[in-house]
Design a protein around this motif. Sequence first.
Motif, mmCIF file in Angstrom:
data_model
loop_
_atom_site.group_PDB
_atom_site.id
_atom_site.type_symbol
_atom_site.label_atom_id
_atom_site.label_comp_id
_atom_site.label_asym_id
_atom_site.label_seq_id
_atom_site.Cartn_x
_atom_site.Cartn_y
_atom_site.Cartn_z
ATOM 1 N N GLY A 55 23.164 29.720 -8.257
ATOM 2 C CA GLY A 55 23.477 28.509 -9.001
ATOM 3 C C GLY A 55 24.921 28.070 -8.908
ATOM 4 O O GLY A 55 25.410 27.305 -9.752
ATOM 5 N N HIS A 56 25.628 28.529 -7.910
ATOM 6 C CA HIS A 56 27.064 28.251 -7.751
ATOM 7 C C HIS A 56 27.218 27.064 -6.805
ATOM 8 O O HIS A 56 27.132 27.220 -5.585
ATOM 9 C CB HIS A 56 27.747 29.492 -7.192
ATOM 10 C CG HIS A 56 29.235 29.479 -7.278
ATOM 11 N ND1 HIS A 56 30.047 28.971 -6.292
ATOM 12 C CD2 HIS A 56 30.073 29.922 -8.249
ATOM 13 C CE1 HIS A 56 31.307 29.114 -6.642
ATOM 14 N NE2 HIS A 56 31.360 29.684 -7.816
ATOM 15 N N ILE A 57 27.439 25.868 -7.339
ATOM 16 C CA ILE A 57 27.378 24.649 -6.531
ATOM 17 C C ILE A 57 28.607 23.765 -6.732
ATOM 18 O O ILE A 57 29.388 23.968 -7.651
ATOM 19 C CB ILE A 57 26.117 23.826 -6.874
ATOM 20 C CG1 ILE A 57 26.161 23.379 -8.338
ATOM 21 C CG2 ILE A 57 24.849 24.619 -6.588
ATOM 22 C CD1 ILE A 57 25.036 22.422 -8.729
ATOM 23 N N TYR A 58 28.739 22.815 -5.827
ATOM 24 C CA TYR A 58 29.725 21.747 -5.989
ATOM 25 C C TYR A 58 28.992 20.432 -5.810
ATOM 26 O O TYR A 58 27.913 20.370 -5.208
ATOM 27 C CB TYR A 58 30.854 21.871 -4.964
ATOM 28 C CG TYR A 58 30.465 21.483 -3.555
ATOM 29 C CD1 TYR A 58 30.740 20.206 -3.055
ATOM 30 C CD2 TYR A 58 29.808 22.388 -2.717
ATOM 31 C CE1 TYR A 58 30.370 19.843 -1.769
ATOM 32 C CE2 TYR A 58 29.440 22.036 -1.430
ATOM 33 C CZ TYR A 58 29.733 20.766 -0.956
ATOM 34 O OH TYR A 58 29.352 20.406 0.317
ATOM 35 N N ASP A 98 14.859 29.039 -5.668
ATOM 36 C CA ASP A 98 13.775 29.896 -6.145
ATOM 37 C C ASP A 98 12.722 29.059 -6.848
ATOM 38 O O ASP A 98 12.776 27.818 -6.826
ATOM 39 C CB ASP A 98 14.319 30.990 -7.069
ATOM 40 C CG ASP A 98 15.017 30.433 -8.308
ATOM 41 O OD1 ASP A 98 14.771 29.266 -8.682
ATOM 42 O OD2 ASP A 98 15.826 31.175 -8.904
ATOM 43 N N GLU A 99 11.765 29.731 -7.468
ATOM 44 C CA GLU A 99 10.662 29.007 -8.105
ATOM 45 C C GLU A 99 11.121 28.124 -9.260
ATOM 46 O O GLU A 99 10.442 27.168 -9.635
ATOM 47 C CB GLU A 99 9.597 30.000 -8.602
ATOM 48 C CG GLU A 99 10.058 30.973 -9.667
ATOM 49 C CD GLU A 99 10.801 32.169 -9.093
ATOM 50 O OE1 GLU A 99 11.220 33.043 -9.892
ATOM 51 O OE2 GLU A 99 10.971 32.225 -7.857
ATOM 52 N N LYS A 100 12.314 28.389 -9.802
ATOM 53 C CA LYS A 100 12.878 27.572 -10.872
ATOM 54 C C LYS A 100 13.837 26.517 -10.333
ATOM 55 O O LYS A 100 14.552 25.887 -11.090
ATOM 56 C CB LYS A 100 13.583 28.457 -11.887
ATOM 57 C CG LYS A 100 12.660 29.440 -12.600
ATOM 58 C CD LYS A 100 13.422 30.275 -13.613
ATOM 59 C CE LYS A 100 12.512 31.264 -14.317
ATOM 60 N NZ LYS A 100 13.251 32.099 -15.304
ATOM 61 N N LEU A 101 13.844 26.369 -9.012
ATOM 62 C CA LEU A 101 14.687 25.396 -8.312
ATOM 63 C C LEU A 101 16.186 25.700 -8.455
ATOM 64 O O LEU A 101 17.023 24.814 -8.320
ATOM 65 C CB LEU A 101 14.389 23.969 -8.777
ATOM 66 C CG LEU A 101 12.958 23.478 -8.531
ATOM 67 C CD1 LEU A 101 12.805 22.043 -9.003
ATOM 68 C CD2 LEU A 101 12.585 23.603 -7.056
ATOM 69 N N GLN A 102 16.491 26.971 -8.723
ATOM 70 C CA GLN A 102 17.885 27.375 -8.778
ATOM 71 C C GLN A 102 18.310 27.884 -7.399
ATOM 72 O O GLN A 102 17.568 28.601 -6.736
ATOM 73 C CB GLN A 102 18.107 28.489 -9.804
ATOM 74 C CG GLN A 102 19.572 28.885 -9.965
ATOM 75 C CD GLN A 102 19.763 29.956 -11.018
ATOM 76 O OE1 GLN A 102 19.084 30.975 -11.006
ATOM 77 N NE2 GLN A 102 20.708 29.725 -11.934
ATOM 78 N N TRP A 103 19.513 27.508 -6.987
ATOM 79 C CA TRP A 103 20.005 27.899 -5.680
ATOM 80 C C TRP A 103 20.346 29.383 -5.630
ATOM 81 O O TRP A 103 20.960 29.936 -6.541
ATOM 82 C CB TRP A 103 21.252 27.113 -5.313
ATOM 83 C CG TRP A 103 21.036 25.705 -4.871
ATOM 84 C CD1 TRP A 103 21.301 24.567 -5.573
ATOM 85 C CD2 TRP A 103 20.515 25.278 -3.597
ATOM 86 N NE1 TRP A 103 20.985 23.461 -4.821
ATOM 87 C CE2 TRP A 103 20.502 23.862 -3.610
ATOM 88 C CE3 TRP A 103 20.061 25.956 -2.457
ATOM 89 C CZ2 TRP A 103 20.051 23.121 -2.522
ATOM 90 C CZ3 TRP A 103 19.610 25.217 -1.376
ATOM 91 C CH2 TRP A 103 19.608 23.814 -1.411
ATOM 92 N N ARG A 104 19.945 30.021 -4.526
ATOM 93 C CA ARG A 104 20.478 31.323 -4.133
ATOM 94 C C ARG A 104 21.158 31.098 -2.789
ATOM 95 O O ARG A 104 20.605 30.422 -1.922
ATOM 96 C CB ARG A 104 19.380 32.376 -3.967
ATOM 97 C CG ARG A 104 18.640 32.747 -5.237
ATOM 98 C CD ARG A 104 17.794 33.994 -5.009
ATOM 99 N NE ARG A 104 16.864 33.826 -3.871
ATOM 100 C CZ ARG A 104 16.256 34.847 -3.247
ATOM 101 N NH1 ARG A 104 16.502 36.083 -3.626
ATOM 102 N NH2 ARG A 104 15.439 34.608 -2.240
ATOM 103 N N ALA A 105 22.326 31.655 -2.603
ATOM 104 C CA ALA A 105 23.052 31.372 -1.365
ATOM 105 C C ALA A 105 23.855 32.595 -0.927
ATOM 106 O O ALA A 105 24.303 33.396 -1.749
ATOM 107 C CB ALA A 105 23.984 30.180 -1.559
#
Length: 234
Positions: A55-58, A98-105
């Motif tokens: 969940g670490h985004i810009y 993921d299934e909750k639409l949270q980013w993994r990167a």
Amino acid sequence: MGQAVLTESENEFEYFWATRGEWVEPPNVRRGGESGVQRVQADDGRLLYVKRQTGHIYRSVLHPFGRPTVLRERDALEGLRRLGVGAPQTVFCGAERDEKLQWRALLVTEALVGYEPIEDWYAAGGRERHGEALHDQLLQTLAQNLARMHRGRWQHSCLYIKHVFVRVTGEGEQAVAQVALLDLEKGRQRLTARRAALHDIKQLRRHSSFTAPDWEKFIYFYQTAFGSALKGLE
């Protein structure tokens, strides 16, 4: 230190996500998520750094809904290496929801073997050991790398002296200094080389301990490599 063994049949993202090693940058919470870096020993002997984010985004004009910061860092690393600027080699980079639409990167890079933070090099007496001729060459090499980056319109955006690494090989008159830049998570291209240059060089001046004579030399080397004078850098 974790062990990384990868077979062709494995999914690279899931494989690297599952690797574990020594935390060199423990997970910290910012930008709406977590980000941390682990050191991992690969099966072929390479030392790798695995930046793991959740969940670490810009956000930007091109990515108003958010994009993992490692993708921006990968773009910057690849851009710098194409320009001949010292920077880590990317081994793998990927992102998925993921299934909750949270980013993994993930961003996996090779270690800069033999390099150390320039501040540590100074503190260990590197300048005194190798002499002023080598130190002048170090300043010139740093200036040339930064000029190449800026001429390509790339801006580091977080150019603190702690993000400059150095490696000296050889002894005496045969000694050669190399430099590399780290932490390009905020790296981006500007519309003009001048904008990138002014931002980064002024930032480096604020966040370095170069003496006035050293800074004067550095600016001379930088403007020579950049190809023109930039008002306000002195």
